[in-house]
Design an enzyme around this catalytic site. Sequence first.
Site, PDB file in Angstrom:
ATOM      1  N   LYS A 289       0.401  13.496 -22.108  1.00  0.00           N
ATOM      2  CA  LYS A 289       1.612  13.079 -21.411  1.00  0.00           C
ATOM      3  C   LYS A 289       2.824  13.682 -22.126  1.00  0.00           C
ATOM      4  O   LYS A 289       2.918  13.633 -23.349  1.00  0.00           O
ATOM      5  CB  LYS A 289       1.695  11.554 -21.435  1.00  0.00           C
ATOM      6  CG  LYS A 289       2.241  10.907 -20.199  1.00  0.00           C
ATOM      7  CD  LYS A 289       2.001   9.412 -20.262  1.00  0.00           C
ATOM      8  CE  LYS A 289       2.454   8.721 -18.998  1.00  0.00           C
ATOM      9  NZ  LYS A 289       2.135   7.290 -19.013  1.00  0.00           N
ATOM     10  N   GLU A 375      -5.075  -6.244 -11.332  1.00  0.00           N
ATOM     11  CA  GLU A 375      -4.365  -7.487 -11.042  1.00  0.00           C
ATOM     12  C   GLU A 375      -5.300  -8.590 -10.545  1.00  0.00           C
ATOM     13  O   GLU A 375      -5.083  -9.775 -10.831  1.00  0.00           O
ATOM     14  CB  GLU A 375      -3.262  -7.234 -10.013  1.00  0.00           C
ATOM     15  CG  GLU A 375      -2.123  -6.358 -10.512  1.00  0.00           C
ATOM     16  CD  GLU A 375      -2.403  -4.867 -10.400  1.00  0.00           C
ATOM     17  OE1 GLU A 375      -1.550  -4.065 -10.827  1.00  0.00           O
ATOM     18  OE2 GLU A 375      -3.490  -4.497  -9.887  1.00  0.00           O
ATOM     19  N   ARG A 403      -1.896  -7.327  -4.494  1.00  0.00           N
ATOM     20  CA  ARG A 403      -3.273  -6.928  -4.756  1.00  0.00           C
ATOM     21  C   ARG A 403      -4.126  -8.100  -5.246  1.00  0.00           C
ATOM     22  O   ARG A 403      -5.348  -7.995  -5.278  1.00  0.00           O
ATOM     23  CB  ARG A 403      -3.298  -5.800  -5.791  1.00  0.00           C
ATOM     24  CG  ARG A 403      -2.318  -4.691  -5.483  1.00  0.00           C
ATOM     25  CD  ARG A 403      -2.474  -3.522  -6.403  1.00  0.00           C
ATOM     26  NE  ARG A 403      -3.605  -2.709  -6.004  1.00  0.00           N
ATOM     27  CZ  ARG A 403      -3.821  -1.474  -6.435  1.00  0.00           C
ATOM     28  NH1 ARG A 403      -2.977  -0.919  -7.264  1.00  0.00           N
ATOM     29  NH2 ARG A 403      -4.867  -0.802  -6.047  1.00  0.00           N
TER      30      ARG A 403
END
Length: 657
Positions: A289, A375, A403
């Site tokens: 990243k 979640e 979700r």
Amino acid sequence: MGILDTIRNPQDLNQLSQGQLEELAAEVRSFLITNVSQTGGHLGPNLGVVELTLAVHRIFDSPRDSIVFDTGHQSYVHKLLTGRQDFSTLRQQGGMSGYPSRAESEHDIVESSHASSSLSWADGISRARQLTGESERYTVAVVGDGALTGGMAWEAINNIAADKRRRVVIVVNDNGRSYAPTVGGFADYLASLRPTIDSFRAAPAYEGTLDWWKKKLQNGGPVGQFTYKSLHAMKKGIKDWWAPQGMFEDLGMKYIGPVDGHNLQAMEHALSTARNYAGPVIVHAMTEKGHGYAPARAHEADQFHAVGIIDPETGEPTGVSGAQSWTSVFADEIAKIADERPDIVGITGAMLIPVGLHKFAAKHPDRVIDVGIAEQHALTSAAGMAFGGLHPVVAVYATFLNRAFDQLLMDVALHKAGVTIVLDRAGVTGPDGASHHGMWDMAMVQIVPGLHLAAPRDASRLREELREAVAISDAPTVVRFSKGTVGSEVEAIERLADGVDVLARRPAGSTENDVLIVSVGAMSELALDVSNRLGAQGISTTVVDPRWVLPVRDSIIALASHHRLVICIEDGVRAGGVGSRIRQEMRAAGVDTALNEVGLPAEFLDHGTRSQVLERVGLTAQQITHDVVAQVLGTKVPFARPLPGQERPTTGSLPIL
């Protein structure tokens, strides 16, 4: 003119030499740093997928081959390679989306920014290709940046792996810092041989030979079966030593890698091998990243996952406001509560810092759990923790509660679990667009039996209501707040017996006013502005903040009976929202005062600043005041209750004054 300026579609990449491709990669990084630093956006993830995206578009033929990004925030390089090189309006109203957008390009497929869904899309697209006679077309899913921590991704892999005929290539963008690169001369030698071995293993003749010997040995009686098991175990041991494949091997899918995701030639070779295999393949790419940008690589928290406007040279924010954010208020208060109560635990879904649990984690690392992008698991695990005597605080973005609705309803609420859910970025969030607005939460939780919902209007009320929430041990509680900076403190002139705050009475001291304004959460400043404007028109008002939206407080119903009209101002969808619930409770209590729900339409709202989006949908003081004046006069429904001696107006008529 640079090479990037000549790229109008992915096919233009095929004309470039290896040297030109390397130069293009450098230009793309420079472009991203220069442009995203001026607008803000997801910089770190895109710097990490430059060579990977170039290789995908070199080997596959978009849009004939479908390329799906998960999550969509790592699609900036893809946008550049598909002809979108004006980033001056990135994430601004009317400008380029920060995620794939079908309206922008035929190369974009999945617009949702919710992670872990790309492989289900790939499964569905590849099935459709097979059933419509287009099975030679490829479906490529670029998945990573935490998305493989979501259970939905593994459900999809299980289905993709079951059908060896479908041409699905899963590119795992592995930028997790837990992976340490192997170093040393022997490791380099093995790495140099790996592409050759991968090509051999993916060859149809290799697979055919393996299948022939497998059947031959398994049908050869006890000796043959023993020989097969021994050779299979030896083969697996050698593979695990050569290139550890973890659970990918157990899924029955062809695995290629790990590959250096910043080595363009290695990526092209791996993807070409996967393409030639003509069946489901996983290509495991190791990336970094923020690659190529020192400030991002040095940023320990998240390598510039998402940035505001920054100095491109230093990476430092420019024009930083000293105002406190909603998230920082929560972060400080939950850390204090955790100090006082050892039963408090924090749960986050791969967003420790963004949701403000990092200070809690720093002080009590064993009491903050990061479950990854999961979640559903977070909510049910929280129910289990509550059963075990803890009080979990689950902190997620409001848009991601969608979700876990089933788990909230059936695991938490049904079992009366004392779980507090903190929803960050509730309401209109702005530049991230339709799938990031936290506008569905209040309508969604209205139907959960026993749930308590708080919407604080300022920092003091957030601290207060958070403490009240964690004190409830026999039902789920939800505390929701907006994105960005907290406004000024809005003090009440009175707190009623059931906790409702009266923010204003105009004229002062009056209890029989024209309009009752119910202000939900951060809409208090707007509600008070509307009250002032109505006062200038000779219309008297009472402004209240319920603090706790659910259950609806009795004082709200009582106040409604003493006013001619009720308006509820909220930054959630009107359909099934707070205003709708208050109206139902009024009717159940026999109160027939008209109520107008002022909120967001049940539409997907394009990106823009919060104020731009609110203006677009009519949530402004001017528009609300205009509507209320008409309702009081009887020229717009719902009509205010007539004054004594007045006839009740009918649609389109004026009252007799």
